[in-house]
Enzyme design. Structure first.
Site, mmCIF file in Angstrom:
data_model
loop_
_atom_site.group_PDB
_atom_site.id
_atom_site.type_symbol
_atom_site.label_atom_id
_atom_site.label_comp_id
_atom_site.label_asym_id
_atom_site.label_seq_id
_atom_site.Cartn_x
_atom_site.Cartn_y
_atom_site.Cartn_z
ATOM 1 N N LYS A 71 0.827 -1.210 0.000
ATOM 2 C CA LYS A 71 0.000 0.000 0.000
ATOM 3 C C LYS A 71 0.865 1.266 0.000
ATOM 4 O O LYS A 71 0.623 2.184 -0.777
ATOM 5 C CB LYS A 71 -0.945 -0.005 1.208
ATOM 6 N N THR A 72 1.880 1.292 0.855
ATOM 7 C CA THR A 72 2.775 2.452 0.896
ATOM 8 C C THR A 72 3.544 2.578 -0.411
ATOM 9 O O THR A 72 3.708 3.680 -0.953
ATOM 10 C CB THR A 72 3.761 2.326 2.073
ATOM 11 N N ASP A 116 -0.787 6.931 6.462
ATOM 12 C CA ASP A 116 -0.849 5.519 6.807
ATOM 13 C C ASP A 116 -1.652 5.342 8.097
ATOM 14 O O ASP A 116 -1.735 6.261 8.917
ATOM 15 C CB ASP A 116 0.567 4.971 6.988
ATOM 16 N N THR A 165 -5.295 -1.125 7.427
ATOM 17 C CA THR A 165 -5.522 -2.568 7.497
ATOM 18 C C THR A 165 -6.883 -2.866 8.103
ATOM 19 O O THR A 165 -7.282 -4.025 8.173
ATOM 20 C CB THR A 165 -4.430 -3.235 8.355
ATOM 21 N N ARG A 224 6.381 -8.277 1.456
ATOM 22 C CA ARG A 224 7.277 -7.853 2.537
ATOM 23 C C ARG A 224 7.927 -9.065 3.199
ATOM 24 O O ARG A 224 9.129 -9.064 3.476
ATOM 25 C CB ARG A 224 6.502 -7.038 3.573
#
Length: 346
Positions: A71-72, A116, A165, A224
């Site tokens: 997402k980032t 975020d 999230t 990740r």
């Protein structure tokens, strides 16, 4: 001075380029480099191209999904594709109204402002964003008591990108102001293999096909996690004097890291084992389960549970969490039903 070890090009499955030793970031910088999330990427390509052609800012963008899915990274890519300024923060860092005022008033025209964990915004900050997102203005109060007055500050058009999230914890008034919503899902194995090959190329380490496939299956469908495992396999390969990460290196490395064939870590298996052995397969509440494994409820719900549910090892019910028959089989345990049936024969 140690002699540098060069990796033969034929041992590479990564991109056909010479690795840049100074490039330590594995994040893609453009939509073309961003692998996976096909539908989201195709739609954003259209929206970004249209906004650039009109010379306007992209509509506000809401990103939701489990952690570690990009997402980032996608927020940064959006700014890169627009050729716009990128300002990043997290909701907990926005403590007072002056924090959000300072950022928005200094943002360049058509800039991208990324927040975020947007579900953790304070109500006063969230309410200030409403008018900023719709009318590109922001209200601030000057003075105190009877002499206080409201000043409306105009803003440059901008794109707010919010990531979370926990989409269910974001208020409806805020969600309704986002024009584009992108929901991230766990990555397919093919996409994960492509990601590990790309990352290996950037890190300057060769990886064979078997090793790439095994790593892709063991990374919980999360880039990740995949990149973290790749770095550890690089360490194991280097320690063993190998110039290439082989399947044998990965198998031994995963065993030492206590990661099994499904990508479950020790805590994943402990969660399932506690539900089965202590609570007869469930149901058991999230708080009770979190205390049993020594983790916070947020960590349990955000990191461990999504993947366990995705692979069919855990059920989340109104009464609590329950282990599935697949979980019993994966751990090599017998369910209470089977034990009862076995006992009924005598």
């Amino acid at each position: 001075m140690a002699k540098e070890k060069k990796i033969p090009p034929e041992q590479y499955l990564g991109p056909e380029k010479i690795p840049n030793e100074d490039d330590t970031s594995l994040r893609p910088q453009s939509l073309g480099e961003f692998l996976g999330q096909k539908g989201t990427k195709e739609n954003l390509t259209v929206f970004i191209a249209a906004a650039r052609e009109r010379g306007e800012n992209l509509d506000h963008l809401f990103l939701t999904g489990p952690p570690g899915l990009g997402k980032t990274t996608l927020a940064q890519i959006v700014a890169n594709e627009l050729g716009a300024e990128f300002v990043q923060t997290s909701a907990p860092a926005l403590d007072k109204p002056k924090d959000i005022i300072g950022i928005l008033t200094n943002l360049e025209r058509n800039g991208v402002f990324f927040i975020d964990e947007i579900h953790r915004l304070k109500p006063v900050i969230e309410e200030m964003l409403y008018i900023a997102m719709e009318d590109y203005k922001i209200d601030c109060v000057i003075g105190q008591g009877p002499g206080a007055r409201t000043l409306q500050i105009p803003l440059q058009p901008f794109t707010l990108v919010g990531a979370t999230t926990k989409a269910g914890n974001v208020s409806s008034p805020l969600i309704s102001r986002f024009g584009i919503t992108c929901r991230f899902s766990f990555y397919e194995t093919e996409d994960m293999e492509a990601i590990v090959r790309r990352s290996a190329g950037i890190l300057g380490i060769g990886i064979d096909a078997g090793a790439a496939a095994l790593l892709a299956r063991s990374a919980r469908g999360t880039p990740r996690v995949l990149n973290r495992l790749l770095r550890r396999m690089r360490d194991f390969a280097q320690y063993q004097g190998e110039a290439v990460i082989t399947r044998t290196v990965v198998e031994e490395g995963l065993k030492r890291l206590e990661i099994d064939a499904l990508g479950l870590e020790r805590y994943d298996r402990e969660i399932l084992r506690i539900i089965i052995e202590r609570y007869a397969g469930g149901p058991v509440g999230a708080e009770t389960l979190a205390i049993s494994i020594g983790e916070s409820t947020d960590t349990l719900e955000d990191y461990y549970e999504p993947y366990l549910i995705q692979v069919g090892l855990l059920h989340r019910t109104p009464r609590g969490r329950m282990a599935t028959p697949l979980a019993y089989g994966h751990l090599g345990l017998e369910s209470a039903v089977k034990q009862g049936e076995k006992g009924s024969l005598f």
